[in-house]
Design an enzyme around this catalytic site. Structure first.
Site: not given
Lengths: 136, 293
Positions: B90-92, B248
Site C-alpha cells: 500500500l505504498c504506490g 510514496s
C-alpha cells in the site's frame, strides 16, 4: 590559548558535533593523540575510548566513541565513529549492553586472530567504562 | 439500476475506506518526517566515508596489491543483488519499481551468461521477485517489527554480505534501493558495493588533496574501512528507503482519499436522482389514480 579549528564528529545516525574547538584529544589505535590547529594531513583508526574536545573558551566535551577513523586535513578534523555517545548519557544499561555485545563477539569469533581482536576490544571497553565510572 | 438501499450501502463503505486511507496518509506523513530526518542525518557520514575512501583509494589505483574489496577479485561471473524494499505494501509503486529495476538487471546479467544470486532485504521485494527468480533468492532478511532502523541492522546485513564474499560465493555485489528526492519523487537506484565504487566527485576532490600520513599503514586502515563502507552504504540505502516508502505511501494514500471523495460524490448524485425519480413515480401513480376515478 590555541587557535580554533573545525572539528566534526559524525556517526552513521547523525552529525554528533560540528563546531570550532581549540584542541581535541583522540584515542587513536596506536595511542592517544591531541590535535591542534595546523596539524599535517593525517589519518588513523580509533579504538574505543573517550574523546575530549576543548572549546576555545576552555569548556571540555567528553564523548565516548567506538570504532572509526580520524581524518585530519587542512580543513579540520573529522572523526567517523560507528558509535558516539556523550559521556553524560553513558548510563549503566548502555554500558552493560556494550560489554555484552563485545562478549558475544568474543564467543562468536571463529579464528584465533578474530578472537584475539575481539578480546582486545572487550578489554578496552571495560577499561574505558571503569575510568568513566570513577570520573563521575 | 441499483436499489436505494444498495446505493446507501455503497456510499457508506466508500466513506469507511476514505477514512482509512486518510488515516494512513496522516500516519505516513508523520512517519515521513522522522524518516526524512534520519535519512538526512545519515548523509554526512556516508559522504565523509566516500571522501576518506577516495583519498586512500587513490594511492592504490592500478596496484596489484590493492585490497579485493576495493579492486574486486578480477571476476564478474557471480553477481549478488541486494534488493532493499519495504515490509509493507500500500505504498504506490515503491516496491514494484525497485523490484522491476532488480528484475531487469538480473535478466540482463542472465542474458550475459552470469550467475545471479539475490539477497532480499524486506518482504515485499522477495514476494515480487519470487515468481520469476524463486531459485535465485538465497535469503530474505526481514525487519518486521523494527521501529527505528539502527546502524546495527545494516551492519548485520553488511557482515552477511562480507562473509559470503570471503567464502567466494559471489564476485560483484550491487545494492538496489530507492533514493528519496521528495514526497512525489523517489528514484530507484542501483549501486555497486563490492568492489567499492567511488563517486566521481569524491575522486576529484581527493585528487587535489594533500598526501596523508597514515597510522597504522594505509593497507590496515583500508582493511578496516572497506567493510565498514559496505555497512554504511547499506545503512544509507535502508534509511533512504524508509523515507521513500513513507513518501510514496503518503502520495498514494492522498490519491486514494481523493478518488474515494469523487466516488462518494458520484454515488450521492445517483442516489439523490433515483430517490427523486421514485418520489415522482409515486406522485404520478397517485395523481393518475385520482384522475381515473
Amino acid at each position: 590559548m590555541a587557535e580554533a579549528f573545525k572539528f566534526e564528529l559524525v556517526s552513521p545516525a547523525r552529525l554528533v558535533l560540528s563546531e570550532e574547538v581549540a584542541q581535541v584529544m583522540v584515542p587513536g589505535a596506536e595511542g592517544d593523540f591531541t590535535m591542534l590547529k595546523g596539524h599535517s594531513p593525517f589519518m588513523t583508526t580509533v579504538r574505543p575510548g573517550v574523546l575530549e574536545a576543548t572549546s576555545p573558551a576552555g569548556k571540555v566535551i567528553k564523548i565516548f566513541v567506538r570504532g572509526g577513523f580520524a581524518d585530519a586535513s587542512p580543513a579540520g578534523l573529522t572523526i567517523l565513529a560507528e558509535q558516539a555517545i556523550p559521556v553524560e548519557e553513558l548510563k549503566a544499561d548502555v554500558i552493560a549492553k556494550e560489554i555484552k555485545d563485545a562478549e558475544e563477539d568474543v564467543s562468536d569469533a571463529k579464528t584465533a586472530e578474530g578472537k584475539r581482536v575481539a578480546q582486545e576490544k572487550l578489554d578496552q571497553l571495560k577499561a574505558v567504562f571503569a575510568a568513566a565510572a570513577t570520573s563521575h | 439500476m441499483p436499489s436505494l438501499k444498495d446505493l446507501r450501502n455503497r456510499i457508506a463503505s466508500v466513506k469507511a475506506t476514505q477514512k482509512i486511507t486518510k488515516a494512513m496518509q496522516m500516519v505516513a506523513a508523520a512517519k515521513l518526517r522522522r524518516a526524512q530526518q534520519a535519512a538526512e542525518a545519515a548523509r554526512p557520514f556516508a559522504e565523509r566515508m566516500n571522501a576518506v575512501l577516495a583519498n586512500l583509494a587513490g594511492a592504490f589505483e592500478g596496484r596489484p596489491d590493492a585490497p579485493v574489496l576495493l579492486a574486486g577479485n578480477g571476476r564478474t561471473d557471480v553477481q549478488l543483488l541486494v534488493v532493499c524494499t519495504a515490509e509493507r505494501g500500500l505504498c504506490g509503486a515503491f516496491n514494484s519499481s525497485i523490484a522491476r529495476l532488480a528484475r531487469d538487471h538480473a535478466n540482463r546479467l542472465i542474458g550475459e551468461g552470469k550467475t545471479v544470486k539475490i539477497l532480499c532485504v524486506g518482504r515485499k521485494g522477495a514476494d515480487a521477485l519470487r515468481r520469476q527468480f524463486a531459485d535465485k533468492i538465497i535469503e530474505v532478511i526481514e525487519f518486521k517489527g523494527v521501529k527505528q532502523l539502527g546502524y546495527a541492522h545494516a551492519d548485520g546485513v553488511g557482515k552477511k554480505v562480507l562473509a559470503m564474499f570471503e567464502a567466494g560465493e559471489f564476485d560483484v555485489a550491487t545494492l538496489f534501493y530507492s533514493q528519496f528526492k521528495s514526497v512525489i519523487s523517489q528514484i530507484p537506484t542501483v549501486q555497486q558495493i563490492v568492489p567499492a565504487e567511488i563517486p566521481a566527485d569524491a575522486k576529484q576532490a581527493a585528487a587535489s588533496g594533500a598526501v596523508y600520513d597514515c597510522e597504522p599503514s594505509e593497507e590496515e586502515i583500508l582493511a578496516d574501512l572497506l567493510p565498514r563502507n559496505v555497512s554504511t552504504q547499506i545503512f544509507r540505502a535502508l534509511l533512504e528507503n524508509a523515507a521513500s516508502e513513507q513518501g510514496s505511501r503518503m502520495s498514494a494514500m492522498d490519491n486514494a482519499t481523493r478518488n474515494a471523495g469523487e466516488m462518494i460524490k458520484k454515488l450521492t448524485t445517483t442516489y439523490n436522482r433515483s430517490r427523486q425519480a421514485m418520489i415522482t413515480k409515486e406522485l404520478i401513480e397517485i395523481i393518475s389514480g385520482a384522475e381515473a376515478v
